[in-house]
Structure formats: C-alpha cells, structure tokens
Design a protein around this motif. Sequence first.
Motif, PDB file in Angstrom:
ATOM      1  N   SER A 190       3.382 -19.318  -5.163  1.00 45.60           N
ATOM      2  CA  SER A 190       2.736 -20.469  -4.534  1.00 45.60           C
ATOM      3  C   SER A 190       2.735 -21.654  -5.501  1.00 45.60           C
ATOM      4  O   SER A 190       2.437 -21.495  -6.690  1.00 45.60           O
ATOM      5  CB  SER A 190       1.299 -20.109  -4.138  1.00 45.60           C
ATOM      6  OG  SER A 190       0.626 -21.261  -3.672  1.00 45.60           O
ATOM      7  N   SER A 197       0.733 -24.163  -5.284  1.00 49.46           N
ATOM      8  CA  SER A 197      -0.628 -24.658  -5.423  1.00 49.46           C
ATOM      9  C   SER A 197      -1.155 -24.288  -6.810  1.00 49.46           C
ATOM     10  O   SER A 197      -1.257 -23.128  -7.162  1.00 49.46           O
ATOM     11  CB  SER A 197      -1.514 -24.038  -4.342  1.00 49.46           C
ATOM     12  OG  SER A 197      -2.854 -24.425  -4.533  1.00 49.46           O
ATOM     13  N   SER A 198      -1.438 -25.278  -7.621  1.00 49.75           N
ATOM     14  CA  SER A 198      -1.941 -25.093  -8.997  1.00 49.75           C
ATOM     15  C   SER A 198      -0.997 -24.262  -9.855  1.00 49.75           C
ATOM     16  O   SER A 198      -1.434 -23.522 -10.740  1.00 49.75           O
ATOM     17  CB  SER A 198      -3.321 -24.439  -8.977  1.00 49.75           C
ATOM     18  OG  SER A 198      -4.223 -25.213  -8.239  1.00 49.75           O
ATOM     19  N   LEU A 199       0.304 -24.371  -9.629  1.00 51.21           N
ATOM     20  CA  LEU A 199       1.292 -23.602 -10.377  1.00 51.21           C
ATOM     21  C   LEU A 199       1.459 -24.175 -11.779  1.00 51.21           C
ATOM     22  O   LEU A 199       1.566 -25.383 -11.958  1.00 51.21           O
ATOM     23  CB  LEU A 199       2.645 -23.624  -9.654  1.00 51.21           C
ATOM     24  CG  LEU A 199       3.801 -22.906 -10.347  1.00 51.21           C
ATOM     25  CD1 LEU A 199       3.512 -21.420 -10.459  1.00 51.21           C
ATOM     26  CD2 LEU A 199       5.098 -23.145  -9.602  1.00 51.21           C
ATOM     27  N   THR A 200       1.477 -23.292 -12.764  1.00 48.77           N
ATOM     28  CA  THR A 200       1.788 -23.690 -14.135  1.00 48.77           C
ATOM     29  C   THR A 200       3.036 -22.943 -14.570  1.00 48.77           C
ATOM     30  O   THR A 200       3.204 -21.762 -14.263  1.00 48.77           O
ATOM     31  CB  THR A 200       0.635 -23.366 -15.100  1.00 48.77           C
ATOM     32  OG1 THR A 200       0.363 -21.974 -15.052  1.00 48.77           O
ATOM     33  CG2 THR A 200      -0.615 -24.138 -14.739  1.00 48.77           C
ATOM     34  N   GLY A 205       2.936 -18.980 -13.061  1.00 46.51           N
ATOM     35  CA  GLY A 205       1.698 -18.370 -12.587  1.00 46.51           C
ATOM     36  C   GLY A 205       1.515 -17.031 -13.270  1.00 46.51           C
ATOM     37  O   GLY A 205       1.544 -16.943 -14.502  1.00 46.51           O
TER      38      GLY A 205
END
Length: 122
Positions: free
Chosen positions: A37, A39-42, A53
């Motif tokens: 995902s 969403s907020s992936l690092t 992630g």
Amino acid sequence: MKKLFLFMMLMGTLAVHAADYAYLTFELTDGSKTSVSVSSLTLSISGTTLTAGSHSFTLSNLNKMYFSADDETTDIQSITGVELDEFTDIYDLNGRKVTKEQMQKGVYIVKSNSGTYKVVRK
C-alpha cells in the motif's frame, strides 16, 4: 551512491503519476509479485536490500516495480475452512481429482469460481 541517486530520481518521477494508484507492486525475477500500500509508504535502501514498508527485497532479485490500482500479490496466502467448501475441483500434484474428504497432509491445486490456488493441507 550513483544507484541511490538514480533510484530516488525514478521514485520522484513515479510519484507524480501515482495519484490514482493504491499500491506499489514489486515483481521478482521468479515472477512472483508483492503489492505494498502506498498510504504512508516509506522506502529505504541498505546495502543490497530495498525495504518498502514491512517488506524487504534483495535488489538483484527485483525485476521491476510499478504502481497498480489493485493488490497483485501472488505469494501463498492462508485460506479458511469455509473457503475450502467453495472449491469446485481439487487435484493432487499428480493431477488426480480428489474430494475434500480424501485430502490428507500435502499440496493441492484447487479451482473455485474466483480462481485457481495452490493449497497446503497441514
């Protein structure tokens, strides 16, 4: 350092086009895919390992990565006993058709209305 710079440029370019996509999909050289995902992936690189992630990938095993609208993960996933009732056909690894009652410990290929799966019965 040069690889890291090129990777960061690529990620910046891809991010511009990723607004309509919920996943970053990694395809490995063996053909398997893992979707993460966005969403907020690092993302981080340490030596020869890319971490996205909670997933880690060896850079030499990565074939490609791309943004996708759907989760394209192809690894083995757990299924519940209820889903086993939904299978239309069950085959052992020798290609013989078996019933749910005949299934013992082992690996089976099962077909359902939603697709074909490899199942491990423990």
